[in-house]
Scaffold this motif. Structure first.
Motif, PDB file in Angstrom:
ATOM      1  N   TYR A 392      40.665  25.362  54.611  1.00  0.00           N
ATOM      2  CA  TYR A 392      40.315  24.915  53.251  1.00  0.00           C
ATOM      3  C   TYR A 392      41.251  23.767  52.835  1.00  0.00           C
ATOM      4  CZ  TYR A 392      37.846  29.331  53.404  1.00  0.00           C
ATOM      5  OH  TYR A 392      37.027  30.353  53.778  1.00  0.00           O
ATOM      6  N   HIS A 393      40.672  22.770  52.146  1.00  0.00           N
ATOM      7  CA  HIS A 393      41.434  21.580  51.740  1.00  0.00           C
ATOM      8  C   HIS A 393      41.229  21.312  50.242  1.00  0.00           C
ATOM      9  CE1 HIS A 393      42.326  20.393  55.905  1.00  0.00           C
ATOM     10  NE2 HIS A 393      41.158  20.967  56.161  1.00  0.00           N
ATOM     11  N   CYS A 394      42.298  20.832  49.619  1.00  0.00           N
ATOM     12  CA  CYS A 394      42.268  20.534  48.164  1.00  0.00           C
ATOM     13  C   CYS A 394      41.926  19.064  47.945  1.00  0.00           C
ATOM     14  CB  CYS A 394      43.622  20.827  47.527  1.00  0.00           C
ATOM     15  SG  CYS A 394      44.214  22.499  47.781  1.00  0.00           S
ATOM     16  N   GLN A 395      40.936  18.820  47.157  1.00  0.00           N
ATOM     17  CA  GLN A 395      40.591  17.455  46.757  1.00  0.00           C
ATOM     18  C   GLN A 395      40.829  17.333  45.251  1.00  0.00           C
ATOM     19  OE1 GLN A 395      39.959  15.145  48.884  1.00  0.00           O
ATOM     20  NE2 GLN A 395      39.815  16.541  50.657  1.00  0.00           N
ATOM     21  N   CYS A 396      41.746  16.426  44.877  1.00  0.00           N
ATOM     22  CA  CYS A 396      42.098  16.284  43.447  1.00  0.00           C
ATOM     23  C   CYS A 396      42.119  14.810  43.077  1.00  0.00           C
ATOM     24  CB  CYS A 396      43.464  16.926  43.181  1.00  0.00           C
ATOM     25  SG  CYS A 396      43.941  16.889  41.434  1.00  0.00           S
ATOM     26  N   GLN A 397      41.430  14.474  42.012  1.00  0.00           N
ATOM     27  CA  GLN A 397      41.432  13.114  41.482  1.00  0.00           C
ATOM     28  C   GLN A 397      42.183  13.094  40.154  1.00  0.00           C
ATOM     29  OE1 GLN A 397      37.357  11.813  41.228  1.00  0.00           O
ATOM     30  NE2 GLN A 397      37.315  11.155  43.383  1.00  0.00           N
ATOM     31  N   ILE A 398      43.131  12.167  40.015  1.00  0.00           N
ATOM     32  CA  ILE A 398      43.909  12.027  38.779  1.00  0.00           C
ATOM     33  C   ILE A 398      43.209  11.013  37.890  1.00  0.00           C
ATOM     34  CG2 ILE A 398      46.176  11.550  37.791  1.00  0.00           C
ATOM     35  CD1 ILE A 398      46.128  13.929  39.730  1.00  0.00           C
ATOM     36  N   GLY A 399      42.812  11.453  36.706  1.00  0.00           N
ATOM     37  CA  GLY A 399      42.105  10.571  35.777  1.00  0.00           C
ATOM     38  C   GLY A 399      43.049   9.840  34.844  1.00  0.00           C
ATOM     39  N   GLU A 400      42.505   9.350  33.752  1.00  0.00           N
ATOM     40  CA  GLU A 400      43.297   8.619  32.758  1.00  0.00           C
ATOM     41  C   GLU A 400      44.012   9.609  31.845  1.00  0.00           C
ATOM     42  OE1 GLU A 400      43.714   5.384  32.901  1.00  0.00           O
ATOM     43  OE2 GLU A 400      42.378   5.405  34.652  1.00  0.00           O
ATOM     44  N   ILE A 401      44.997   9.097  31.127  1.00  0.00           N
ATOM     45  CA  ILE A 401      45.742   9.954  30.212  1.00  0.00           C
ATOM     46  C   ILE A 401      44.872  10.241  28.985  1.00  0.00           C
ATOM     47  CG2 ILE A 401      46.870   8.130  28.854  1.00  0.00           C
ATOM     48  CD1 ILE A 401      49.467   9.928  29.204  1.00  0.00           C
ATOM     49  N   LYS A 402      44.963  11.441  28.471  1.00  0.00           N
ATOM     50  CA  LYS A 402      44.140  11.830  27.319  1.00  0.00           C
ATOM     51  C   LYS A 402      44.564  11.029  26.079  1.00  0.00           C
ATOM     52  CE  LYS A 402      43.949  16.526  29.165  1.00  0.00           C
ATOM     53  NZ  LYS A 402      44.421  17.918  28.961  1.00  0.00           N
ATOM     54  N   PRO A 403      43.607  10.545  25.297  1.00  0.00           N
ATOM     55  CA  PRO A 403      43.941   9.731  24.111  1.00  0.00           C
ATOM     56  C   PRO A 403      44.874  10.436  23.141  1.00  0.00           C
ATOM     57  CG  PRO A 403      41.609   9.550  24.611  1.00  0.00           C
ATOM     58  CD  PRO A 403      42.150  10.611  25.517  1.00  0.00           C
TER      59      PRO A 403
END
Length: 569
Positions: A392-403
Motif C-alpha cells: 500500500y502507498h500513500c498519495q498526498c497532494q498539498i493544496g493552497e493555504i486556507k484563506p
C-alpha cells in the motif's frame, strides 16, 4: 563745450544672492556655536587671525547652504558679503580656506565634541522655551571611501560593520542621535563603525540620563527600538531608575507567549487610528504585566490593521517555502511501501494533520499495488500459480493555504509587543505608550537628513580625527535644520499661512529643502559698496519665510550681523 568735471557719475551698483546664508548664520549665533567652540578648544588668540569658533560656524553655513567640498569653500565665500556677515571682524576670503578648516577640525577633535553638541542643544531648547519629557534615540551608519589603515582615533575606528547604507564593501563610522518630544536634537555621537546598537543604545540612555538629570530635567522617558532591550541592559536601566519604552525583541520567548495569550483571550482595547487619512492603520492593544529577571514590566501587545508590505512579502515567502517542504515530504512518502492499510493510513494521516495544522488543504488516498512473482527464473512452468504480494502507498497532494488561516497568520504578523518601565501608570496608558513608540519616526526623519548627499573632498577624509570632527559639525547642521523647520512650521500654523509646493500644492509643514529653495530667490542690491536694499521685484514669499523663521529681513540681509564680542578682533 562740456566740462568733464561736471559730468554725471554713474553709481556703482552690484547684486549678490546670499540665499539662506544670513538666516543660517543667525541660527548659528542663536545656538552660540562659535562662542561655545572658542570656549572649549585650545587656541592662541593673539596669534590667530581668525578664531576656531568663527571657522566652525562658517563651515556649518557653507555645508548647509553650499554643500561645497572643502577645497572649494573659498569659491563659496567669494560670492558672499563677508562684511555684513562678520561685522567687527576683519575676515577675508583667503582666510576661509581648506587648510584653515582642516586645522579647525583638528582642534575640534581634541575636545569632548559630544558635550559641544549637548551644550548647543541646551542653548536652543532654552531659547525656544522647550522641555524634555521624552527622548527618542537611534543610530545610523555612514559609509566612506578610503583604506583607513590604522585609522583609529581614541575609541573611534573607521572600519567595516553592519551597514545601514547597504554597502558592506565599504568602511564606515556610525552616528547616534537623540531628539526630545518636539523632534529637536538633544544629543549626537560619532563612534566606531563596528559598534553594535545593542551596546550603544543602553549606554547612550545611561549617559544622557546623568547629563540631563544634572541639568534639572527629571522624569525623562527614553524611547528606542528593540536594540536597547536585553535581559542585562533593561536590568541596568532599572537599577538606575531609568524609564524606557521599547519593542520586545522576537528573540524573547515571552514575545510569542504574550501574542498567543492576547489572541486566545481576545480581550482587545480598541485604540483606533492616530490620524484621519484614509489609509491610516487602526490599532488594538492588550496590556499585561510580566517579570524579567524578577522585575515587573508593563507589556502592551499591539495589533495593527495594516501589515507592512515587507512583512507581508516575508510571510508569503515563508508559506511558499513551507508548501515546498511538505510537497517534498509527500513525494518521499509516496515511495514508501506499507504492508497493511492501517499502517499506510496512519502515515498519511500524520502528514495531512501536520499540513492542515500549518493551514494547508490536502487531498490523500491509499493506493494498492499488486505484484505477481514465480519461484524460478524465466518462463513459469505450465500450471504454476504465482505468488501475489500486495503493498500500500500513500498519495498526498498539498493544496493552497486556507484563506481564514492566512488571515490568522496576517493578524499575528501584524502584532508586536512593547515593553515599558514607567512610573506614572495613569499618564502612560496603552494608547500613550503606543503613540510615543510610533513617534520614534521623529529620530528616523532626522537620519534622512543626515544621510543626504554631502560632497566631501579628500582633505576632509585624510585623517580619522577630521572625519569624526566633521561628523559632529554635520550634527550641528542637523540641529540648525531642525529648528529652522520648527520655527517656520510653528509660524505658519499660528498665522494660518502656507507655502506652495510644485503643482501648487499648499503645505504648512515645508521641509528644509523647500525652505532653502525659497531663500535662494533672495537678492540684495549694493549701491556704491555701502547702501543695501532689496530690488523692487524681490520675491515677497521668500522674505515672508525669513519672518516665519523668526528674523526681520532688513535686519538680517541689509544690516551688519555682529560677531560674538570679546574673541575675534
Amino acid at each position: 563745450m562740456s566740462n568733464n568735471n561736471n559730468a554725471f557719475e554713474m553709481p556703482c551698483i552690484t547684486t549678490v544672492s546670499p540665499g539662506a546664508v544670513p538666516v543660517i548664520t543667525m541660527f548659528c549665533r542663536t545656538a552660540k556655536i562659535g562662542e561655545i567652540v572658542n570656549q572649549m578648544v585650545q587656541w592662541n588668540e593673539d596669534r590667530s587671525k581668525i578664531s576656531p569658533g568663527l571657522l566652525i560656524e562658517s563651515l556649518i553655513v557653507c555645508i548647509f547652504c553650499g554643500r561645497k567640498p572643502l577645497w572649494r569653500v573659498e569659491e563659496f565665500w567669494s560670492k558672499q558679503d563677508l562684511k555684513l556677515l562678520f561685522d567687527g571682524v576683519d575676515v577675508t576670503v583667503d582666510q576661509l580656506n581648506d587648510d584653515a578648516y582642516g586645522r579647525a577640525l583638528d582642534k575640534l577633535s581634541e575636545v569632548k565634541m559630544e558635550e559641544l553638541v549637548n551644550l548647543c542643544s541646551m542653548v536652543m531648547l532654552t531659547a525656544h522655551d522647550l522641555n524634555i519629557s521624552t527622548i527618542h534615540l537611534d543610530t545610523t551608519s555612514k559609509s566612506v571611501q578610503g583604506a583607513y589603515e590604522n585609522g583609529d582615533f581614541g575609541d573611534f575606528l573607521i572600519t567595516q560593520g553592519h551597514s545601514k547604507d547597504h554597502r558592506p564593501d565599504l568602511k564606515q563610522f556610525k552616528i547616534g542621535a537623540a531628539v526630545q518630544e518636539n523632534g529637536q536634537p538633544v544629543m549626537g555621537h560619532i563612534f566606531s563603525g563596528n559598534t553594535s546598537d545593542k551596546v550603544w543604545n543602553p549606554k547612550a540612555a545611561l549617559k544622557m540620563f546623568e547629563f540631563f538629570d544634572k541639568k534639572g530635567y527629571k522624569d525623562i522617558v527614553f524611547v528606542s527600538d528593540c536594540a536597547i532591550v536585553s535581559k542585562d541592559s533593561i536590568g541596568e536601566l532599572s537599577d538606575k531608575h531609568i524609564q524606557f519604552i521599547s519593542r520586545l525583541p522576537e528573540t524573547f520567548n515571552l514575545a510569542q507567549e504574550l501574542k498567543d495569550t492576547a489572541w486566545e483571550r481576545d480581550d482587545w482595547n480598541d485604540i483606533g487610528s492616530f490620524n484621519n487619512t484614509k489609509k491610516a492603520a487602526s490599532y488594538k492593544t492588550f496590556a499585561t504585566q510580566r517579570e524579567i529577571n524578577d522585575r515587573k514590566y508593563k507589556f502592551v501587545v499591539v495589533y495593527s490593521s495594516v501589515l507592512d508590505a515587507k512583512k507581508e512579502k516575508t510571510l508569503k515567502e515563508r508559506i511558499t517555502k513551507q508548501k515546498e517542504e511538505l510537497t517534498k515530504i509527500a513525494k518521499e512518502l509516496a515511495k514508501q511501501s506499507f504492508a497493511c492499510i492501517p499502517d499506510a493510513e496512519a502515515a498519511l494521516n500524520k502528514l495531512q494533520t501536520e499540513a492542515e495544522e500549518m493551514g494547508f488543504t490536502t487531498q490523500g488516498e491509499i493506493e494498492l499495488e499488486e505484484k505477481r512473482s514465480y519461484s524460478g527464473k524465466g518462463r513459469p512452468r505450465k500450471g504454476e500459480k504465482p505468488t501475489i504480494s500486495i503493498t500500500y502507498h500513500c498519495q498526498c497532494q498539498i493544496g493552497e493555504i486556507k484563506p481564514d488561516y492566512y488571515e490568522h497568520l496576517r493578524q499575528k504578523e501584524s502584532t508586536f509587543v512593547l515593553i515599558a518601565n514607567v512610573r506614572d501608570k495613569k499618564k502612560w496608558d496603552e494608547r500613550s505608550i503606543l503613540q510615543e513608540y510610533k513617534n520614534q519616526s521623529s529620530i528616523e526623519n532626522k537620519f534622512r537628513f543626515l544621510k543626504s548627499p554631502i560632497y566631501l573632498g579628500p582633505v576632509y577624509l585624510e585623517k580619522p580625527n577630521r572625519v569624526q570632527a566633521l561628523g559632529y559639525v554635520f550634527i550641528l547642521v542637523l540641529l540648525i535644520s531642525s529648528y529652522l523647520e520648527y520655527r517656520v512650521r510653528k509660524s505658519l500654523k499660528e498665522n494660518n499661512e502656507y507655502v506652495l509646493l510644485p503643482g501648487k500644492k499648499k503645505t504648512d509643514r515645508p521641509t528644509t529643502k523647500t525652505i532653502m529653495e525659497y531663500f535662494s530667490f533672495i537678492v540684495v542690491v549694493i549701491i556704491n559698496r555701502q547702501q543695501r536694499c532689496f530690488p523692487s521685484n524681490c520675491y515677497q514669499q521668500a522674505l515672508n519665510l525669513v519672518r516665519w523663521a523668526g528674523y526681520d529681513p532688513e535686519e538680517t540681509y541689509l544690516k551688519p550681523l555682529p560677531w560674538y564680542p570679546g574673541r575675534d578682533k
